[in-house]
Design a protein around this motif. Structure first.
Motif, PDB file in Angstrom:
ATOM      1  N   LYS A 181       4.191   2.539  -4.599  1.00  0.00           N
ATOM      2  CA  LYS A 181       4.420   3.937  -4.209  1.00  0.00           C
ATOM      3  C   LYS A 181       3.410   4.859  -4.885  1.00  0.00           C
ATOM      4  O   LYS A 181       2.910   5.798  -4.259  1.00  0.00           O
ATOM      5  N   CYS A 182       3.121   4.608  -6.153  1.00  0.00           N
ATOM      6  CA  CYS A 182       2.138   5.437  -6.865  1.00  0.00           C
ATOM      7  C   CYS A 182       0.744   5.252  -6.275  1.00  0.00           C
ATOM      8  O   CYS A 182      -0.002   6.227  -6.112  1.00  0.00           O
ATOM      9  N   PHE A 183       0.376   4.017  -5.964  1.00  0.00           N
ATOM     10  CA  PHE A 183      -0.927   3.774  -5.346  1.00  0.00           C
ATOM     11  C   PHE A 183      -1.007   4.443  -3.971  1.00  0.00           C
ATOM     12  O   PHE A 183      -2.041   4.968  -3.584  1.00  0.00           O
ATOM     13  N   LYS A 184       0.108   4.433  -3.254  1.00  0.00           N
ATOM     14  CA  LYS A 184       0.129   5.026  -1.913  1.00  0.00           C
ATOM     15  C   LYS A 184      -0.104   6.540  -1.957  1.00  0.00           C
ATOM     16  O   LYS A 184      -0.668   7.118  -1.026  1.00  0.00           O
ATOM     17  N   LYS A 185       0.306   7.183  -3.047  1.00  0.00           N
ATOM     18  CA  LYS A 185       0.130   8.635  -3.184  1.00  0.00           C
ATOM     19  C   LYS A 185      -1.346   9.018  -3.340  1.00  0.00           C
ATOM     20  O   LYS A 185      -1.716  10.143  -3.016  1.00  0.00           O
ATOM     21  N   ILE A 186      -2.162   8.119  -3.857  1.00  0.00           N
ATOM     22  CA  ILE A 186      -3.551   8.465  -4.170  1.00  0.00           C
ATOM     23  C   ILE A 186      -4.318   8.933  -2.935  1.00  0.00           C
ATOM     24  O   ILE A 186      -4.907  10.014  -2.962  1.00  0.00           O
ATOM     25  N   PRO A 187      -4.330   8.183  -1.820  1.00  0.00           N
ATOM     26  CA  PRO A 187      -5.079   8.674  -0.659  1.00  0.00           C
ATOM     27  C   PRO A 187      -4.450   9.905   0.001  1.00  0.00           C
ATOM     28  O   PRO A 187      -5.143  10.680   0.642  1.00  0.00           O
ATOM     29  N   LYS A 188      -3.143  10.089  -0.169  1.00  0.00           N
ATOM     30  CA  LYS A 188      -2.450  11.178   0.520  1.00  0.00           C
ATOM     31  C   LYS A 188      -2.546  12.506  -0.218  1.00  0.00           C
ATOM     32  O   LYS A 188      -2.600  13.556   0.401  1.00  0.00           O
ATOM     33  N   ALA A 189      -2.522  12.481  -1.538  1.00  0.00           N
ATOM     34  CA  ALA A 189      -2.490  13.720  -2.326  1.00  0.00           C
ATOM     35  C   ALA A 189      -3.907  14.131  -2.728  1.00  0.00           C
ATOM     36  O   ALA A 189      -4.724  13.293  -3.069  1.00  0.00           O
ATOM     37  N   GLN A 190      -4.151  15.391  -2.682  1.00  0.00           N
ATOM     38  CA  GLN A 190      -5.437  15.935  -3.119  1.00  0.00           C
ATOM     39  C   GLN A 190      -5.255  16.568  -4.503  1.00  0.00           C
ATOM     40  O   GLN A 190      -4.277  17.267  -4.738  1.00  0.00           O
ATOM     41  N   GLY A 191      -6.194  16.290  -5.392  1.00  0.00           N
ATOM     42  CA  GLY A 191      -6.170  16.919  -6.706  1.00  0.00           C
ATOM     43  C   GLY A 191      -5.339  16.218  -7.752  1.00  0.00           C
ATOM     44  O   GLY A 191      -5.185  16.732  -8.851  1.00  0.00           O
ATOM     45  N   SER A 192      -4.797  15.053  -7.428  1.00  0.00           N
ATOM     46  CA  SER A 192      -3.979  14.345  -8.421  1.00  0.00           C
ATOM     47  C   SER A 192      -4.228  12.834  -8.380  1.00  0.00           C
ATOM     48  O   SER A 192      -3.339  12.059  -8.705  1.00  0.00           O
ATOM     49  N   ASP A 193      -5.423  12.436  -8.005  1.00  0.00           N
ATOM     50  CA  ASP A 193      -5.732  11.007  -7.905  1.00  0.00           C
ATOM     51  C   ASP A 193      -5.579  10.289  -9.244  1.00  0.00           C
ATOM     52  O   ASP A 193      -4.968   9.221  -9.321  1.00  0.00           O
ATOM     53  N   ILE A 194      -6.119  10.866 -10.304  1.00  0.00           N
ATOM     54  CA  ILE A 194      -6.066  10.206 -11.609  1.00  0.00           C
ATOM     55  C   ILE A 194      -4.632  10.145 -12.122  1.00  0.00           C
ATOM     56  O   ILE A 194      -4.206   9.118 -12.659  1.00  0.00           O
ATOM     57  N   TYR A 224     -10.751  13.590 -10.803  1.00  0.00           N
ATOM     58  CA  TYR A 224     -11.666  12.818  -9.960  1.00  0.00           C
ATOM     59  C   TYR A 224     -10.984  12.578  -8.616  1.00  0.00           C
ATOM     60  O   TYR A 224      -9.795  12.279  -8.575  1.00  0.00           O
ATOM     61  N   GLU A 225     -11.711  12.707  -7.547  1.00  0.00           N
ATOM     62  CA  GLU A 225     -11.192  12.397  -6.217  1.00  0.00           C
ATOM     63  C   GLU A 225     -11.901  11.155  -5.689  1.00  0.00           C
ATOM     64  O   GLU A 225     -13.126  11.089  -5.706  1.00  0.00           O
ATOM     65  N   PHE A 226     -11.105  10.197  -5.257  1.00  0.00           N
ATOM     66  CA  PHE A 226     -11.680   8.972  -4.707  1.00  0.00           C
ATOM     67  C   PHE A 226     -12.302   9.246  -3.338  1.00  0.00           C
ATOM     68  O   PHE A 226     -11.838  10.094  -2.589  1.00  0.00           O
ATOM     69  N   LYS A 227     -13.330   8.474  -3.028  1.00  0.00           N
ATOM     70  CA  LYS A 227     -13.994   8.588  -1.726  1.00  0.00           C
ATOM     71  C   LYS A 227     -13.160   7.859  -0.677  1.00  0.00           C
ATOM     72  O   LYS A 227     -12.252   7.103  -1.003  1.00  0.00           O
ATOM     73  N   LYS A 228     -13.473   8.086   0.591  1.00  0.00           N
ATOM     74  CA  LYS A 228     -12.694   7.495   1.693  1.00  0.00           C
ATOM     75  C   LYS A 228     -12.638   5.974   1.594  1.00  0.00           C
ATOM     76  O   LYS A 228     -11.578   5.374   1.787  1.00  0.00           O
ATOM     77  N   GLY A 229     -13.757   5.326   1.308  1.00  0.00           N
ATOM     78  CA  GLY A 229     -13.769   3.863   1.193  1.00  0.00           C
ATOM     79  C   GLY A 229     -12.907   3.372   0.046  1.00  0.00           C
ATOM     80  O   GLY A 229     -12.207   2.366   0.165  1.00  0.00           O
ATOM     81  N   GLU A 230     -12.947   4.092  -1.065  1.00  0.00           N
ATOM     82  CA  GLU A 230     -12.116   3.742  -2.219  1.00  0.00           C
ATOM     83  C   GLU A 230     -10.640   3.962  -1.903  1.00  0.00           C
ATOM     84  O   GLU A 230      -9.784   3.148  -2.276  1.00  0.00           O
ATOM     85  N   GLU A 231     -10.354   5.053  -1.187  1.00  0.00           N
ATOM     86  CA  GLU A 231      -8.961   5.325  -0.807  1.00  0.00           C
ATOM     87  C   GLU A 231      -8.418   4.262   0.134  1.00  0.00           C
ATOM     88  O   GLU A 231      -7.245   3.905   0.060  1.00  0.00           O
ATOM     89  N   LYS A 232      -9.272   3.730   1.010  1.00  0.00           N
ATOM     90  CA  LYS A 232      -8.835   2.665   1.915  1.00  0.00           C
ATOM     91  C   LYS A 232      -8.473   1.407   1.128  1.00  0.00           C
ATOM     92  O   LYS A 232      -7.458   0.771   1.402  1.00  0.00           O
ATOM     93  N   ILE A 233      -9.290   1.065   0.133  1.00  0.00           N
ATOM     94  CA  ILE A 233      -8.990  -0.100  -0.709  1.00  0.00           C
ATOM     95  C   ILE A 233      -7.663   0.105  -1.438  1.00  0.00           C
ATOM     96  O   ILE A 233      -6.817  -0.792  -1.491  1.00  0.00           O
ATOM     97  N   ILE A 234      -7.464   1.288  -1.992  1.00  0.00           N
ATOM     98  CA  ILE A 234      -6.225   1.593  -2.718  1.00  0.00           C
ATOM     99  C   ILE A 234      -5.026   1.559  -1.768  1.00  0.00           C
ATOM    100  O   ILE A 234      -3.962   1.026  -2.111  1.00  0.00           O
ATOM    101  N   ASN A 235      -5.192   2.096  -0.576  1.00  0.00           N
ATOM    102  CA  ASN A 235      -4.110   2.078   0.419  1.00  0.00           C
ATOM    103  C   ASN A 235      -3.780   0.648   0.842  1.00  0.00           C
ATOM    104  O   ASN A 235      -2.603   0.289   0.982  1.00  0.00           O
ATOM    105  N   ASP A 236      -4.802  -0.184   1.041  1.00  0.00           N
ATOM    106  CA  ASP A 236      -4.567  -1.594   1.388  1.00  0.00           C
ATOM    107  C   ASP A 236      -3.832  -2.320   0.263  1.00  0.00           C
ATOM    108  O   ASP A 236      -2.943  -3.141   0.513  1.00  0.00           O
TER     109      ASP A 236
END
Length: 127
Positions: free
Chosen positions: A78-91, A8-20
């Motif tokens: 650090k793990c949460f920070k990887k989610i918006p940056k990496a493609q294909g490995s969100d889960i 699953y790939e998070f959407k931009k809005g979801e990635e912003k929440i995770i990054n925050d």
């Protein structure tokens, strides 16, 4: 077939929440690191100034516990920070972050049982 085959790939809005969330957790981890080291050094200073081992052990044990909480908080961040940056490995990154948080809360769970026992022993030793 891996458990993450249907990634699953998070959407931009979801990635912003995770990054925050990651940024907030890193700030808390930094604050806890500073506090933990201050307590450890304060305990060592207390020993030099007053030769009072009760407060020395209290400060050092508390400081080490806070440093461990800071470590796991930072690892999860650090793990949460990887989610918006990496493609294909969100889960996978999300599960790694959850694993770090699980470790943190396991530590806190046992800490609630062990720390009072340590303090009671120290009180009886130094009274």
């Amino acid at each position: 077939m891996t458990s993450y085959e249907y990634e699953y790939e998070f959407k931009k809005g979801e990635e912003k929440i995770i990054n925050d969330l990651s940024k907030a957790m890193r700030f808390v981890a930094l604050f806890l690191n500073v506090l933990g080291w201050l307590l450890v050094f304060g305990g060592l200073l207390q020993k030099r100034l007053d030769k009072d081992y009760f407060y020395t052990f209290e400060f050092i044990i508390t400081g080490i516990a806070i440093l461990l909480v800071a470590l796991w908080t930072n690892n999860a961040a650090k793990c949460f920070k990887k989610i918006p940056k990496a493609q294909g490995s969100d889960i996978k990154n999300l599960m790694d972050a959850f694993n770090e948080i699980r470790n943190l809360y396991r530590f806190k769970f046992w800490l609630w049982f062990i720390m009072p026992i340590i303090y009671i022993v120290l009180i009886f030793i130094y009274i």
